[in-house]
Structures are given as structure tokens and as C-alpha cells.
Design a protein around this motif. Structure first.
Motif, PDB file in Angstrom:
ATOM      1  N   LYS A  75      28.662  40.500  41.631  1.00 13.61           N
ATOM      2  CA  LYS A  75      29.324  40.775  40.350  1.00 13.61           C
ATOM      3  C   LYS A  75      30.453  41.777  40.547  1.00 13.61           C
ATOM      4  O   LYS A  75      31.542  41.615  39.996  1.00 13.61           O
ATOM      5  N   GLN A  76      30.193  42.820  41.343  1.00 16.52           N
ATOM      6  CA  GLN A  76      31.226  43.819  41.606  1.00 16.52           C
ATOM      7  C   GLN A  76      32.383  43.207  42.378  1.00 16.52           C
ATOM      8  O   GLN A  76      33.546  43.488  42.108  1.00 16.52           O
ATOM      9  N   THR A  77      32.061  42.358  43.341  1.00 15.67           N
ATOM     10  CA  THR A  77      33.099  41.687  44.120  1.00 15.67           C
ATOM     11  C   THR A  77      33.939  40.786  43.223  1.00 15.67           C
ATOM     12  O   THR A  77      35.163  40.786  43.298  1.00 15.67           O
ATOM     13  N   ALA A  78      33.271  40.017  42.380  1.00 17.89           N
ATOM     14  CA  ALA A  78      33.991  39.103  41.485  1.00 17.89           C
ATOM     15  C   ALA A  78      34.930  39.873  40.568  1.00 17.89           C
ATOM     16  O   ALA A  78      36.051  39.442  40.316  1.00 17.89           O
ATOM     17  N   THR A  79      34.480  41.021  40.088  1.00 18.66           N
ATOM     18  CA  THR A  79      35.312  41.838  39.213  1.00 18.66           C
ATOM     19  C   THR A  79      36.525  42.367  39.959  1.00 18.66           C
ATOM     20  O   THR A  79      37.635  42.351  39.439  1.00 18.66           O
ATOM     21  N   SER A  80      36.329  42.799  41.205  1.00 22.51           N
ATOM     22  CA  SER A  80      37.439  43.373  41.966  1.00 22.51           C
ATOM     23  C   SER A  80      38.390  42.325  42.512  1.00 22.51           C
ATOM     24  O   SER A  80      39.503  42.638  42.897  1.00 22.51           O
ATOM     25  N   LEU A  81      37.970  41.079  42.549  1.00 23.14           N
ATOM     26  CA  LEU A  81      38.797  40.018  43.131  1.00 23.14           C
ATOM     27  C   LEU A  81      39.272  39.015  42.098  1.00 23.14           C
ATOM     28  O   LEU A  81      39.448  37.842  42.401  1.00 23.14           O
ATOM     29  N   GLN A  82      39.490  39.462  40.888  1.00 19.68           N
ATOM     30  CA  GLN A  82      39.970  38.553  39.856  1.00 19.68           C
ATOM     31  C   GLN A  82      41.307  37.967  40.282  1.00 19.68           C
ATOM     32  O   GLN A  82      42.205  38.687  40.696  1.00 19.68           O
ATOM     33  N   PRO A  83      41.449  36.659  40.208  1.00 20.23           N
ATOM     34  CA  PRO A  83      42.690  36.018  40.634  1.00 20.23           C
ATOM     35  C   PRO A  83      43.828  36.299  39.668  1.00 20.23           C
ATOM     36  O   PRO A  83      43.605  36.643  38.518  1.00 20.23           O
ATOM     37  N   SER A  84      45.039  36.128  40.204  1.00 18.38           N
ATOM     38  CA  SER A  84      46.212  36.251  39.347  1.00 18.38           C
ATOM     39  C   SER A  84      46.203  35.108  38.352  1.00 18.38           C
ATOM     40  O   SER A  84      45.736  34.017  38.644  1.00 18.38           O
ATOM     41  N   SER A  85      46.717  35.344  37.171  1.00 18.57           N
ATOM     42  CA  SER A  85      46.741  34.291  36.173  1.00 18.57           C
ATOM     43  C   SER A  85      48.155  34.136  35.637  1.00 18.57           C
ATOM     44  O   SER A  85      48.803  35.097  35.267  1.00 18.57           O
ATOM     45  N   THR A  86      48.619  32.894  35.642  1.00 19.10           N
ATOM     46  CA  THR A  86      49.918  32.580  35.052  1.00 19.10           C
ATOM     47  C   THR A  86      49.772  31.280  34.293  1.00 19.10           C
ATOM     48  O   THR A  86      49.235  30.306  34.799  1.00 19.10           O
ATOM     49  N   LYS A 113      46.442  34.714  49.465  1.00 18.31           N
ATOM     50  CA  LYS A 113      45.780  34.938  50.755  1.00 18.31           C
ATOM     51  C   LYS A 113      44.874  36.160  50.715  1.00 18.31           C
ATOM     52  O   LYS A 113      43.798  36.148  51.295  1.00 18.31           O
ATOM     53  N   HIS A 114      45.308  37.197  50.023  1.00 13.24           N
ATOM     54  CA  HIS A 114      44.513  38.427  49.943  1.00 13.24           C
ATOM     55  C   HIS A 114      43.160  38.156  49.278  1.00 13.24           C
ATOM     56  O   HIS A 114      42.115  38.562  49.789  1.00 13.24           O
ATOM     57  N   HIS A 115      43.185  37.475  48.140  1.00 11.67           N
ATOM     58  CA  HIS A 115      41.936  37.180  47.435  1.00 11.67           C
ATOM     59  C   HIS A 115      41.024  36.277  48.267  1.00 11.67           C
ATOM     60  O   HIS A 115      39.821  36.518  48.366  1.00 11.67           O
ATOM     61  N   LEU A 116      41.590  35.241  48.846  1.00  9.87           N
ATOM     62  CA  LEU A 116      40.790  34.316  49.645  1.00  9.87           C
ATOM     63  C   LEU A 116      40.187  35.011  50.861  1.00  9.87           C
ATOM     64  O   LEU A 116      39.013  34.795  51.193  1.00  9.87           O
ATOM     65  N   THR A 117      40.967  35.856  51.509  1.00 13.31           N
ATOM     66  CA  THR A 117      40.472  36.578  52.678  1.00 13.31           C
ATOM     67  C   THR A 117      39.367  37.557  52.278  1.00 13.31           C
ATOM     68  O   THR A 117      38.353  37.678  52.981  1.00 13.31           O
ATOM     69  N   ALA A 118      39.534  38.237  51.157  1.00 14.61           N
ATOM     70  CA  ALA A 118      38.517  39.193  50.703  1.00 14.61           C
ATOM     71  C   ALA A 118      37.215  38.481  50.333  1.00 14.61           C
ATOM     72  O   ALA A 118      36.121  38.964  50.664  1.00 14.61           O
ATOM     73  N   ILE A 119      37.316  37.343  49.681  1.00 16.35           N
ATOM     74  CA  ILE A 119      36.117  36.587  49.318  1.00 16.35           C
ATOM     75  C   ILE A 119      35.434  36.061  50.574  1.00 16.35           C
ATOM     76  O   ILE A 119      34.212  36.138  50.714  1.00 16.35           O
TER      77      ILE A 119
END
Length: 133
Positions: A14-25, A33-39
């Protein structure tokens, strides 16, 4: 012994999901790449925890009863069944995590290839922005 605590694992996710929220447009989610690498790294950490639990639980399916009586043998047999089920569960979870990492590696490869291709196209264009944006 070290065992994976399911509740602690869920809280960490849950903490990881909160910190890795994807950009939204425009209502679309974009994972860079940053989000995918962190996950992917979180999956690797989870694999490490499962491996530690597997090593720590190796003796759980080979328990000997403390005595020669029927009750001791029966308790040992039940403990072995439980230990085997736990080991199978850990191995299934480890396999799932390994498959998730393979999926992230595939997606990361596609993202990196696409980024490099777009960068190359920008560099090759006759645009006044030859140095990029």
C-alpha cells in the motif's frame, strides 16, 4: 526464523502504491521508466523475502515426534503436512513474483526501446530543435 508476514507485506505494498502513483494526463495513466523500475525493485525485494522464508522453513516438513507413542507420531505427521503446504505456498508465491518481474522486464525493454527510437528520430529530424527540447 524469518517468515513473510502477509499483513506487513500488504501494508508495504500500500505504501509503495501510494509513493509510485503514475503520471496522469487526460484520464490516462502513464508509467515512466522510473515508476516501472521502482515497482520492479519492489517485486525483487519481495522475492528476497520469500527466498529467506524458504530457507528458514526447510525443516518444517521433516519434523520427528519427540516420542515413539502414537500421539507423537501423529503430531509430527500433521506438522509435516502443514510444513509441506507452507513450503508449496512460498514456492508458488515466489514463482508469481518471478513472473511479475519478467513482465516488468519486458515492458521496461519496450519503454526503453521506444524512448531511444523517439530520441533518435528527433536527433535525425531537420528541426531547428536539433539539440532536443
Amino acid at each position: 526464523m524469518v517468515f513473510v508476514d502477509r499483513q506487513a507485506g500488504e501494508e508495504a505494498w500500500k505504501q509503495t502504491a501510494t509513493s509510485l502513483q503514475p503520471s496522469s494526463t487526460s484520464g490516462h495513466f502513464v508509467y515512466d521508466k522510473h515508476h516501472l523500475t521502482a515497482i520492479r525493485q519492489k517485486w525483487a525485494e519481495l522475492i528476497s523475502h520469500y527466498n529467506a522464508s524458504i530457507v528458514a522453513s526447510t525443516e518444517m516438513d521433516s519434523v520427528d515426534g519427540p516420542g515413539a507413542d502414537y500421539a507423537s507420531r501423529g503430531h509430527a505427521a500433521d506438522a509435516n503436512i502443514s510444513g509441506t503446504a507452507y513450503s508449496q505456498s512460498l514456492n508458488a508465491s515466489l514463482e508469481y513474483c518471478t513472473n511479475q518481474i519478467a513482465k516488468y522486464d519486458k515492458v521496461l525493454g519496450i519503454v526503453v526501446d521506444t524512448d531511444e527510437e523517439h530520441h533518435r528520430k528527433i536527433q535525425q529530424s531537420g528541426s531547428p530543435l536539433d539539440g532536443g527540447i
